[in-house]
Write an enzyme that holds these catalytic residues in place. Structure first.
Site, PDB file in Angstrom:
ATOM      1  N   THR A 107       0.763  -1.217   0.082  1.00 58.00           N
ATOM      2  CA  THR A 107      -0.223  -0.100   0.016  1.00 58.00           C
ATOM      3  C   THR A 107       0.957   1.453   0.086  1.00 58.00           C
ATOM      4  O   THR A 107       0.562   2.156  -0.780  1.00 58.00           O
ATOM      5  CB  THR A 107      -0.909   0.258   1.152  1.00 58.00           C
ATOM      6  OG1 THR A 107      -1.924  -1.089   1.193  1.00 58.00           O
ATOM      7  CG2 THR A 107      -1.829   1.252   1.141  1.00 58.00           C
ATOM      8  N   SER A 324      46.843 -13.064  -2.737  1.00 63.27           N
ATOM      9  CA  SER A 324      47.365 -13.040  -1.542  1.00 63.27           C
ATOM     10  C   SER A 324      47.948 -11.794  -1.088  1.00 63.27           C
ATOM     11  O   SER A 324      48.600 -11.237  -1.825  1.00 63.27           O
ATOM     12  CB  SER A 324      48.219 -14.348  -1.104  1.00 63.27           C
ATOM     13  OG  SER A 324      48.775 -14.103   0.151  1.00 63.27           O
ATOM     14  N   LYS A 330      50.895 -15.555  -5.793  1.00 68.33           N
ATOM     15  CA  LYS A 330      49.906 -16.414  -5.597  1.00 68.33           C
ATOM     16  C   LYS A 330      48.816 -15.767  -6.501  1.00 68.33           C
ATOM     17  O   LYS A 330      48.382 -14.557  -6.123  1.00 68.33           O
ATOM     18  CB  LYS A 330      49.309 -16.639  -4.255  1.00 68.33           C
ATOM     19  CG  LYS A 330      48.198 -17.605  -4.183  1.00 68.33           C
ATOM     20  CD  LYS A 330      48.138 -18.078  -2.507  1.00 68.33           C
ATOM     21  CE  LYS A 330      47.366 -19.270  -2.387  1.00 68.33           C
ATOM     22  NZ  LYS A 330      46.022 -19.002  -2.511  1.00 68.33           N
TER      23      LYS A 330
END
Length: 470
Positions: A107, A324, A330
């Protein structure tokens, strides 16, 4: 100073009391009550343009249908239509203040749209906002409607629109997997079951499986999208149609089709259309199935690219970013990981949708706002996530051909390929010797004079070809 702390303000009153509304805003007292009482999330009803536009399109079509039915004057109808067009252009977003997740059964959302459209229409007709003497939010903008039929209609229209972009992304991903299947068609690969060496295959065959799945996901999304074209417009509060002229329903669907370019349909049973939201269980279920399936593929890519030294390393993913903050060099499979993480969120959204669909009561379901919130979130996550996954991961992945071949030829999986040539008993004996000595089965066979490595590779090549038409 917040949105309501303005020197210039107009006053509006409801049964609770009087409120001040900044003169440069188009909302009214009902919108403010919804804002004050029900703001819980960070998203308003204007956050998703498709939802905003869908509501405006419903009001637009209603204004034209009400003109056709003789319950709205030409000047009022035209002003409402122009206000709705203004809204779809994003010009009223700062006045759409109600929380998408509001708890009033829709509403507050419906009244926010009604008030903004009415006030904009007033301005277009040369009257001040808030007077409502020419265009009233309830009497004119909401004429022949209720929250109970307009909100679910807008929800369906918005979802239909948003699914179009998602389906496009799923189809693009499927075609990318098709390309990879062709690219890797001749790459010998070690097939695995239960993460154990199984049988020879081609890497392209694996990717053809991914492609086939993804094409099917797109097709199922197309199917469920089509189910959203049935709307409850014209049912007004509970499905009887009370409050709308007899000719209204046919007219509103005709105008809505002209406005949206989509053929929306009246329901076979208006009471069913008002009471039940099962279509959103189906939509959300397909979203869940789509992301769960793609997460499985993402998990496969994570395994296949593991390493670079201590893992499988049979495919290489594009290096997107450092993996990393402490281990130099990495690189992590961040794009597949993102897809998997996204599946957790979307599966959670599906649970919320299922609960909301279940807990509708009697003639309506008043938990539509949470369905809107969760379905829109799932579609948005999937659409953006799949595009990233395809563009930044799948499109650029490559195969380490030699590593694939080495893993296959050094594994016990080649034993299955040699059975047709040598027989089960002979191959089994040689396989046990390979395990006991920790040496390649192919090397042992060549040393034993049973079969040269070239002959064995030919048998493996033959075994990895499909025995059925593709």
């Amino acid at each position: 100073m917040n949105a309501f702390d303005r020197v210039e303000a107009r006053l509006e009153r409801d049964y609770v009391g009087e409120v001040e509304i900044p003169v440069d805003k188009l909302y009214g007292v009902n919108s403010i009550r919804g804002y004050q009482n029900l703001t819980a999330s960070s998203l308003t009803v204007a956050h998703y343009p498709e939802f905003r536009d869908a509501f405006a399109q419903c009001k637009w079509a209603a204004a034209l249908a009400n003109l056709d039915s003789g319950v709205l004057g030409a000047a009022q109808s035209e002003a409402i239509v122009l206000a709705c067009k203004d809204m779809t252009e994003g010009n009223c977003d700062d006045s759409l203040i109600v929380d998408l997740l509001e708890g009033s059964g829709g509403t507050s959302t419906n009244m926010n749209f009604n008030e903004v459209i009415a006030n904009r229409a007033q301005q277009l007709m040369g009257h001040p906002a808030g007077s409502y003497d020419i265009v009233h939010p309830n009497d004119h903008v909401n004429c022949s409607q209720s929250t109970n039929d307009v909100y679910p209609a807008a929800l369906k229209i918005a979802t239909y629109s948003m699914l179009g972009g998602l389906i496009t992304q799923v189809e693009l991903l499927a075609r990318e997997f098709d390309r990879k299947a062709e690219q890797f068609a001749d790459v010998l690969h070690l097939g695995r079951t239960c993460l154990q060496d199984a049988q020879p295959m081609r890497l392209g065959q694996k990717f053809s499986g991914y492609a086939s799945l993804t094409h099917r996901l797109a097709a199922e999304l197309v199917n469920v999208r089509d189910k959203l074209r049935t709307l409850p417009l014209g049912g007004t509060a509970i499905g009887t149609g009370f409050g709308a002229p007899a000719a209204y329903r046919a007219s509103v669907y005709q105008h809505l089709g002209d406005i949206t370019g989509v053929e929306y349909l009246a329901p076979a049973n208006s009471f069913d259309a008002m009471q039940n939201m099962d279509v959103f269980s189906r939509v959300s279920g397909e979203l869940r199935t789509c992301v769960a399936s793609l997460a499985k593929i993402a998990s496969d890519l994570t395994l296949l690219s593991s390493g670079p030294v201590g893992g499988l390393g049979e495919i290489r993913l594009p290096e997107a970013q450092a993996g990393s903050s402490i281990m130099p060099g990495k690189v992590n499979p961040v794009l597949p990981m993102a897809m998997i993480q996204m599946s957790f969120a979307i599966i959670g959204n599906d649970v919320a949708v299922a609960q909301a669909v279940q807990y509708g009561e009697l003639e309506i379901n008043h938990f539509e706002p949470v369905v809107s919130s969760r379905v829109f979130d799932s579609i948005t996550l999937l659409t953006k996530g799949i595009a990233q996954f395809r563009e930044k991961c799948v499109a650029g992945l490559t195969a380490d051909v030699e590593r694939n071949k080495a893993h296959l030829t050094q594994s016990m999986a080649v034993a299955t390929a040699l059975v047709p040539e040598l027989g089960y008993a002979s191959v089994s004996k040689l396989a046990r010797q390979s395990v006991a000595e920790g040496r390649s089965l192919l090397a042992i066979m060549e040393e034993s004079g049973v079969m040269t490595q070239a002959e064995a590779l030919e048998a493996i090549e033959k075994a990895s070809r499909p025995v059925f038409d593709a």
